[in-house]
Design an enzyme around this catalytic site. Structure first.
Site, PDB file in Angstrom:
ATOM      1  N   ARG A 153       0.857  -1.190   0.000  1.00 48.17           N
ATOM      2  CA  ARG A 153       0.000   0.000   0.000  1.00 48.17           C
ATOM      3  C   ARG A 153       0.892   1.237   0.000  1.00 48.17           C
ATOM      4  O   ARG A 153       1.717   1.410   0.890  1.00 48.17           O
ATOM      5  CB  ARG A 153      -0.931   0.044   1.217  1.00 48.17           C
ATOM      6  CG  ARG A 153      -2.110   1.023   1.005  1.00 48.17           C
ATOM      7  CD  ARG A 153      -2.926   1.247   2.274  1.00 48.17           C
ATOM      8  NE  ARG A 153      -2.137   1.928   3.263  1.00 48.17           N
ATOM      9  CZ  ARG A 153      -2.053   1.567   4.541  1.00 48.17           C
ATOM     10  NH1 ARG A 153      -2.712   0.541   5.002  1.00 48.17           N
ATOM     11  NH2 ARG A 153      -1.292   2.249   5.376  1.00 48.17           N
ATOM     12  N   GLU A 169       4.707   7.078   2.440  1.00 46.01           N
ATOM     13  CA  GLU A 169       5.548   5.887   2.587  1.00 46.01           C
ATOM     14  C   GLU A 169       4.999   4.777   1.706  1.00 46.01           C
ATOM     15  O   GLU A 169       3.868   4.854   1.203  1.00 46.01           O
ATOM     16  CB  GLU A 169       5.563   5.407   4.052  1.00 46.01           C
ATOM     17  CG  GLU A 169       4.187   4.990   4.549  1.00 46.01           C
ATOM     18  CD  GLU A 169       4.224   3.967   5.678  1.00 46.01           C
ATOM     19  OE1 GLU A 169       5.277   3.393   5.963  1.00 46.01           O
ATOM     20  OE2 GLU A 169       3.143   3.740   6.257  1.00 46.01           O
ATOM     21  N   ASN A 171       4.298   0.766   1.973  1.00 44.84           N
ATOM     22  CA  ASN A 171       4.235  -0.363   2.923  1.00 44.84           C
ATOM     23  C   ASN A 171       4.378  -1.688   2.189  1.00 44.84           C
ATOM     24  O   ASN A 171       3.598  -1.987   1.287  1.00 44.84           O
ATOM     25  CB  ASN A 171       2.888  -0.352   3.648  1.00 44.84           C
ATOM     26  CG  ASN A 171       2.743   0.858   4.540  1.00 44.84           C
ATOM     27  OD1 ASN A 171       3.382   0.948   5.588  1.00 44.84           O
ATOM     28  ND2 ASN A 171       1.927   1.812   4.122  1.00 44.84           N
ATOM     29  N   SER A 176      -2.549  -2.922   5.920  1.00 43.69           N
ATOM     30  CA  SER A 176      -3.850  -3.301   6.473  1.00 43.69           C
ATOM     31  C   SER A 176      -5.008  -2.548   5.826  1.00 43.69           C
ATOM     32  O   SER A 176      -4.816  -1.622   5.042  1.00 43.69           O
ATOM     33  CB  SER A 176      -3.859  -3.073   7.980  1.00 43.69           C
ATOM     34  OG  SER A 176      -3.590  -1.729   8.236  1.00 43.69           O
ATOM     35  N   LYS A 333      11.883   2.984   5.917  1.00 46.54           N
ATOM     36  CA  LYS A 333      11.947   4.427   5.647  1.00 46.54           C
ATOM     37  C   LYS A 333      13.330   4.847   5.176  1.00 46.54           C
ATOM     38  O   LYS A 333      13.464   5.749   4.350  1.00 46.54           O
ATOM     39  CB  LYS A 333      11.532   5.191   6.893  1.00 46.54           C
ATOM     40  CG  LYS A 333      10.036   4.924   7.086  1.00 46.54           C
ATOM     41  CD  LYS A 333       9.276   5.124   8.086  1.00 46.54           C
ATOM     42  CE  LYS A 333       7.820   4.886   7.938  1.00 46.54           C
ATOM     43  NZ  LYS A 333       7.325   3.598   8.340  1.00 46.54           N
ATOM     44  N   LYS A 387      11.557  10.367  11.360  1.00 41.89           N
ATOM     45  CA  LYS A 387      11.005   9.004  11.366  1.00 41.89           C
ATOM     46  C   LYS A 387      12.050   7.942  11.690  1.00 41.89           C
ATOM     47  O   LYS A 387      13.083   7.879  11.023  1.00 41.89           O
ATOM     48  CB  LYS A 387      10.420   8.683   9.990  1.00 41.89           C
ATOM     49  CG  LYS A 387       9.279   9.574   9.556  1.00 41.89           C
ATOM     50  CD  LYS A 387       8.674   9.033   8.269  1.00 41.89           C
ATOM     51  CE  LYS A 387       7.481   9.866   7.857  1.00 41.89           C
ATOM     52  NZ  LYS A 387       6.798   9.266   6.703  1.00 41.89           N
ATOM     53  N   GLU A 391       7.122   0.607  11.834  1.00 45.10           N
ATOM     54  CA  GLU A 391       5.846   0.520  11.132  1.00 45.10           C
ATOM     55  C   GLU A 391       4.708   0.495  12.143  1.00 45.10           C
ATOM     56  O   GLU A 391       4.919   0.169  13.307  1.00 45.10           O
ATOM     57  CB  GLU A 391       5.786  -0.786  10.321  1.00 45.10           C
ATOM     58  CG  GLU A 391       6.718  -0.832   9.140  1.00 45.10           C
ATOM     59  CD  GLU A 391       6.420   0.226   8.108  1.00 45.10           C
ATOM     60  OE1 GLU A 391       5.240   0.559   7.913  1.00 45.10           O
ATOM     61  OE2 GLU A 391       7.373   0.734   7.515  1.00 45.10           O
ATOM     62  N   GLY A 392       3.525   0.798  11.655  1.00 51.02           N
ATOM     63  CA  GLY A 392       2.339   0.602  12.486  1.00 51.02           C
ATOM     64  C   GLY A 392       1.821   1.860  13.150  1.00 51.02           C
ATOM     65  O   GLY A 392       0.849   1.820  13.888  1.00 51.02           O
ATOM     66  N   ARG A 514      -7.783   7.456   4.573  1.00 49.64           N
ATOM     67  CA  ARG A 514      -7.848   7.603   6.037  1.00 49.64           C
ATOM     68  C   ARG A 514      -7.936   9.085   6.353  1.00 49.64           C
ATOM     69  O   ARG A 514      -7.178   9.885   5.805  1.00 49.64           O
ATOM     70  CB  ARG A 514      -6.617   6.991   6.708  1.00 49.64           C
ATOM     71  CG  ARG A 514      -6.734   5.494   6.908  1.00 49.64           C
ATOM     72  CD  ARG A 514      -5.443   4.894   7.376  1.00 49.64           C
ATOM     73  NE  ARG A 514      -4.384   5.188   6.426  1.00 49.64           N
ATOM     74  CZ  ARG A 514      -3.090   5.030   6.691  1.00 49.64           C
ATOM     75  NH1 ARG A 514      -2.697   4.606   7.877  1.00 49.64           N
ATOM     76  NH2 ARG A 514      -2.182   5.299   5.780  1.00 49.64           N
TER      77      ARG A 514
HETATM   78  P1  ADP Z   1       3.943   4.154   9.633  1.00 52.49           P
HETATM   79  O1  ADP Z   1       4.733   3.167   8.851  1.00 52.49           O
HETATM   80  O2  ADP Z   1       4.136   4.012  11.096  1.00 52.49           O
HETATM   81  O3  ADP Z   1       2.509   4.200   9.213  1.00 52.49           O
HETATM   82  P2  ADP Z   1       4.160   6.754   8.327  1.00 52.49           P
HETATM   83  O4  ADP Z   1       5.354   7.232   7.600  1.00 52.49           O
HETATM   84  O5  ADP Z   1       3.009   6.362   7.492  1.00 52.49           O
HETATM   85  O6  ADP Z   1       4.615   5.553   9.279  1.00 52.49           O
HETATM   86  O7  ADP Z   1       3.711   7.852   9.362  1.00 52.49           O
HETATM   87  C1  ADP Z   1       2.574   7.716  10.164  1.00 52.49           C
HETATM   88  C2  ADP Z   1       1.626   8.881   9.947  1.00 52.49           C
HETATM   89  O8  ADP Z   1       2.285  10.109  10.201  1.00 52.49           O
HETATM   90  C3  ADP Z   1       1.068   8.989   8.541  1.00 52.49           C
HETATM   91  O9  ADP Z   1      -0.068   8.195   8.368  1.00 52.49           O
HETATM   92  C4  ADP Z   1       0.754  10.480   8.447  1.00 52.49           C
HETATM   93  O10 ADP Z   1      -0.498  10.765   9.041  1.00 52.49           O
HETATM   94  C5  ADP Z   1       1.839  11.111   9.302  1.00 52.49           C
HETATM   95  N1  ADP Z   1       2.968  11.512   8.450  1.00 52.49           N
HETATM   96  C6  ADP Z   1       4.012  10.761   8.081  1.00 52.49           C
HETATM   97  N2  ADP Z   1       4.853  11.429   7.290  1.00 52.49           N
HETATM   98  C7  ADP Z   1       4.330  12.652   7.143  1.00 52.49           C
HETATM   99  C8  ADP Z   1       4.748  13.829   6.443  1.00 52.49           C
HETATM  100  N3  ADP Z   1       5.868  13.867   5.741  1.00 52.49           N
HETATM  101  N4  ADP Z   1       3.951  14.921   6.509  1.00 52.49           N
HETATM  102  C9  ADP Z   1       2.810  14.903   7.240  1.00 52.49           C
HETATM  103  N5  ADP Z   1       2.376  13.840   7.930  1.00 52.49           N
HETATM  104  C10 ADP Z   1       3.119  12.722   7.896  1.00 52.49           C
HETATM  105 MG    MG Z   2       4.031   1.952   7.257  1.00 55.06          MG
HETATM  106 MG    MG Z   3       1.816   4.738   7.366  1.00 56.82          MG
END
Ligand code: ADP
Ligand code: MG
Ligand code: MG
Length: 538
Positions: A153, A169, A171, A176, A333, A387, A391-392, A514
């Site tokens: 995803r 990102e 995945n 999920s 990441k 970051k 994950e999660g 989401r």
């Molecule tokens: P994970 O793998 O834990 O889901 P993400 O990179 O998706 O990690 O980060 C989790 C959440 O943080 C994302 O769903 C988003 O809401 C927020 N987020 C992540 N990166 C950004 C960004 N560059 N700008 C704004 N919000 C972000």
């Molecule tokens: Mg992720």
């Molecule tokens: Mg995410």
């Protein structure tokens, strides 16, 4: 379901919401114009529909809800109505899906790139280090994944200022909500069929969503390629999982494709698993064709050595892993950040057009060794997200914490900086949304993140690399040999087959929107930050 407590709470700051609409461009509907009575009716219908159609999660108030299906269920957190999303960006996100699939597959084959890119991180991040150890062992064995399956995803936000669709990102493990996401689409279409005229909305503007069916199909096709009719597909699960219904939706596999599925925790796999000399993986005496991970992406999934043993054992086997350790690492990441560096994509993809399309959706991504960027991030931490390799949801660092963490790392002068990457913070437009959680509907300012699912299945036909054929002797056999099957021209009686690979599936597979309250940094639905949503094309 707590529909008894139904209450459309009006939040403070309605004027601010009005401003939000203006900032976001044209709203699909003046949601302030909808009277409370109508909203309550739609909310009631949404809750009934969710209950009847399995749009459910385990209720955190019921202790057994994470262990036993059928008890302690509550509707999934949802947006009452779909969120508007421009069609051009939707098309762009769909178009990117097969290109990212191909990229990840190629990156996964470059063991040295993965090891080198994560070498500094390995020293300071124990979890990534364990994953890399497994990867090293597999490289030492010179083991190749002959059948590779990815259920991915790719997540995006639409940056309001630059009007760019930027990737959050990619995945590769445990992507999920394919199951529940499809149901939200169905729910929203149903609600617009019933109330579309009152709302001035057309259900046909919500794109169809077949993520569940396509993921199940990909799993079933992988199972078929494994070619053992008695083997099962195994879902690796956490000991407690309140999002089990989303997973069970994919297991409709059994019914549609006649593939038996079993659910096992990593600890159970350690105690019941057995690796045969020919690579067959048995669990409780049953051969496993496909291992689908819905656990194993977080340190908490490995409370003891037993879980790590299980992960290694599966990786050493011939079972198809979704994801393999290489796919898992390719989705970290740090790798996302390395791929965003100049000239790196070109190492993996030939097409200039494809690399340009990918690059266009890359946000700013930096390693912390870049002192100019860390300086900027200390000065303006609100423009960055920090970051770790996790994950999660719930792991990132925002705002003043970015500044504090960077200053601490600088002061300590340790190599801990390698555990993190820095990313440009993306700011999507804020719009007023009705969010329903625990039977309670409230209106709030919200932002959205679009996830596009994709499936990739590839088979390496490397078992025969070269052989000689005597056509005269073939006549003795009572069957016809299809020479083209081996990739030969058949013109010569002596033919050499190339190391052929074939892509069986490389498809975009539905989506997940989401939506979360704009003041919240993180976006996890399960973690309680966001709700499941669908899109209304504008
Ligand atoms: P994970 O793998 O834990 O889901 P993400 O990179 O998706 O990690 O980060 C989790 C959440 O943080 C994302 O769903 C988003 O809401 C927020 N987020 C992540 N990166 C950004 C960004 N560059 N700008 C704004 N919000 C972000
Ligand atoms: Mg992720
Ligand atoms: Mg995410």
């Amino acid at each position: 379901l707590k529909i008894g407590t139904l209450n459309c709470a009006r939040v403070a700051g309605e004027m601010e919401i009005e401003k939000g609409i203006a900032a976001a461009g044209k709203p699909i509907v003046d949601r302030h114009g909808i009277d409370d009575g109508l909203i309550q009716k739609i909310v009631y219908d949404a809750l009934v529909w969710s209950s009847l159609h399995g749009l459910l999660v385990g209720d955190r108030n019921d202790q057994r809800s994470g262990k036993l299906p059928g008890v302690g269920m509550v509707h999934a957190p949802i947006a009452l109505l779909p969120t508007s999303f421009p069609e051009s960006y939707w098309k762009q996100a769909c178009e990117l899906a097969p290109i990212f699939n191909e990229l990840i597959d190629r990156v996964s084959l470059d063991g040295k790139f993965l090891q080198d890119s994560l070498a500094r991180t390995k020293k300071v991040d124990a979890f990534t280090s364990r994953l890399l150890d497994i990867h090293s062992k597999i490289l030492e064995m010179n083991k190749k994944e002959e059948i590779r399956l990815g259920l991915h995803r790719s997540d995006y936000m639409l940056d309001e200022k630059t009007k760019l669709l930027l990737q959050i990102e990619f995945n590769t493990i445990s992507s999920s909500f394919a199951g529940l996401g499809c149901l939200v689409t169905d729910l929203h279409r149903t609600l617009l069929n019933d109330y579309g005229e009152d709302l001035g909305l057309d259900s046909k503007r919500i794109p169809g969503n077949t993520a569940t069916g396509q993921f199940a199909e990909a799993l079933a096709k992988a199972w078929t390629e494994y070619n053992n009719p008695r083997a099962v597909a195994m879902i690796v699960v956490q000991t407690e999982e309140r999002n089990m219904y989303d997973q069970h939706w994919l297991c409709t596999l059994g019914i549609t494709y006649n593939v038996r599925t079993i659910r096992k925790t990593l600890a159970e796999i350690d105690s019941e698993g057995q690796l045969l000399p020919d690579g067959t993986f048995l669990v409780g005496g049953q051969a496993v064709a496909v291992v689908y991970f819905r656990a194993g992406y977080a340190p908490i999934d490995y409370p003891s050595e037993s879980e790590w043993r299980a992960r290694l054992l599966m990786e050493q086997s011939s079972a198809i892993k979704c994801p393999s350790i290489s796919y898992h690492l390719a989705g970290t990441k740090k790798i996302q950040q390395e791929l965003a560096k100049p000239n790196v994509l070109e190492r993996f993809l030939e097409s200039k057009e494809d690399t340009a399309k990918l690059r266009k959706c890359f946000a700013g991504l930096w390693s912390l060794v870049d002192s100019d960027i860390t300086k900027k991030a200390i000065e303006k931490p609100e423009l960055f997200v920090m970051k770790p390799q996790r994950e999660g949801g719930g792991n990132n660092i925002y705002g003043d914490d970015v500044k504090e963490t960077l200053l601490r790392l600088q002061k300590e002068g340790s190599e801990e900086d390698a555990a993190y990457i820095l990313m440009q913070r993306i700011f999507p437009a804020v719009s007023p949304t009705f969010l329903i959680r625990d039977g309670i509907c409230r209106k709030d300012h919200a932002i959205s993140e679009l996830g596009v699912y994709s499936a990739y299945l590839r088979k390496m036909k490397s078992l025969v690399t070269s052989f000689e054929m005597d056509f005269t002797s073939l006549k003795l056999y009572p069957f016809t040999l299809n020479i083209s099957h081996f990739g030969c021209t058949g013109e010569s009686p002596v033919c050499t087959c190339r190391n052929k690979e074939s892509v069986i599936m490389n498809d975009q597979c539905g989506y997940l929107m989401r939506t979360k309250v704009s003041s919240s940094n993180e976006g996890g639905v399960a973690a309680g930050f966001a709700v499941l949503d669908s899109i209304y094309l504008t």
